[in-house]
Enzyme design. Structure first.
Site, short mmCIF file in Angstrom:
data_model
loop_
_atom_site.label_atom_id
_atom_site.label_comp_id
_atom_site.label_asym_id
_atom_site.label_seq_id
_atom_site.Cartn_x
_atom_site.Cartn_y
_atom_site.Cartn_z
N PRO A 194 0.83 -1.22 0.00
CG PRO A 194 -0.33 -1.29 2.01
CD PRO A 194 0.69 -2.00 1.20
CD GLU A 195 2.98 3.10 -4.30
OE1 GLU A 195 3.06 4.28 -4.65
OE2 GLU A 195 3.27 2.16 -5.06
CE LYS A 241 5.06 4.36 1.02
NZ LYS A 241 5.93 3.34 0.41
NE ARG A 243 10.42 -1.74 -4.86
CZ ARG A 243 9.72 -0.91 -4.09
NH1 ARG A 243 10.32 0.01 -3.39
NH2 ARG A 243 8.41 -1.02 -4.02
#
Ligand SMILES: [Zn+2]
Length: 274
Positions: free
Chosen positions: A2-3, A59, A262
């Site tokens: 989740p961002e 976050k 990434r």
């Protein structure tokens, strides 16, 4: 993972369900997620406290309780909350169970077990780690300060803007989308960009994440806000999606590469490396 938009959606969903509820019992099944203090200390601090508000900073989820108690929750890779009106059977990967006075329950589940909980109070929660090092979000960050941290760095702009001590809340999906919108390659060295270009990337990141929040966040793998509710923004992604093989602007093929390990998507034609 989740961002920022997804964490904002989780906070909103949690507020709708558990605000003003009082914690009657706390069952901790996985102690290692509860940091610094032991389980007895967490229980002692949280029992009989009312949830007054739930907000986010980057976050991090900040749960404000009565008697100045603050509980910090971070979902990391796979953390999820589930809410039940009545006592409920155990979810898979259940790590902790908050039981309220009205017998409703909030479950924290986490298949990877990377999530964290920290106990804080109203005086110290943003003065000490982990929150003390969290930078402002894109809409409130000071561009001059960000530029100062980037202008001598040979590290790629993508990697730098993922650093939560520079800008908070931007993760792997939204940095790719923001760089696409800004027509800048993720491989560009930070030091090659002007202050105006950096401002543009951060503005685009903020705007894109706001729209995603409005659409309930992005569900590419396993994100859900609460009780299996998925987001919709994955349907609006412009570049960071395996299904998008060609660029929506120039129709040339998009590329998937690794930047600092990434998975990174971009259009080599539209996004210039400075
Ligand atoms: Zn293109």
């Amino acid at each position: 993972m989740p961002e920022l938009p997804e964490v904002r959606v989780v906070c909103k969903a949690l507020r709708q369900k558990v605000l003003h509820k009082r914690i009657k019992d706390l069952v901790i099944l996985k102690e290692k997620l509860f940091k610094e203090k032991n389980v007895a200390d967490f229980k002692k601090a949280l029992l009989n406290k009312e949830i007054l508000n739930i907000e986010n900073r980057g976050k991090h989820i900040i749960i404000f309780l009565s008697d100045n108690i603050v509980l910090l929750s971070h979902l990391r890779m796979e953390g999820k909350y589930r809410y039940y009106d009545k006592p409920s059977p155990e979810d898979s990967h259940l790590m902790a169970r908050f039981i309220f006075e009205d017998n409703s329950e909030l479950h924290y589940c986490d298949s990877r077990m990377f999530g964290t909980f920290y106990l804080r109070d109203l005086d110290n929660y943003n003065k000490i780690l982990p929150l003390s090092k969290v930078a402002n979000e894109p809409n409130s960050v000071n561009i001059d300060e960000v530029y100062k941290k980037l202008k001598h760095s040979d590290v790629s702009i993508k990697t730098k803007l993922l650093d939560q001590e520079i800008v908070s809340g931007i993760g792997n999906i939204y940095i790719d989308e923001a760089l696409f919108a800004s027509k800048i390659s993720p491989l560009t060295k930070s030091s090659s960009l002007s202050k105006e270009q950096i401002a543009k990337i951060i503005k685009n990141a903020g705007d894109i994440m706001e729209i995603s929040f409005q659409k309930g966040g992005t569900t590419l793998f396993s994100y859900e806000s609460l009780n299996n509710q998925e987001g919709e923004y994955q349907n609006f992604l412009k570049v960071h999606n395996d299904k998008l093989k060609e660029c929506s602007v120039c129709h040339n093929p998009t590329k998937k590469i690794k930047v600092n390990q990434r998975g990174t998507y971009y259009c080599p034609h539209c996004q210039k490396e400075y």
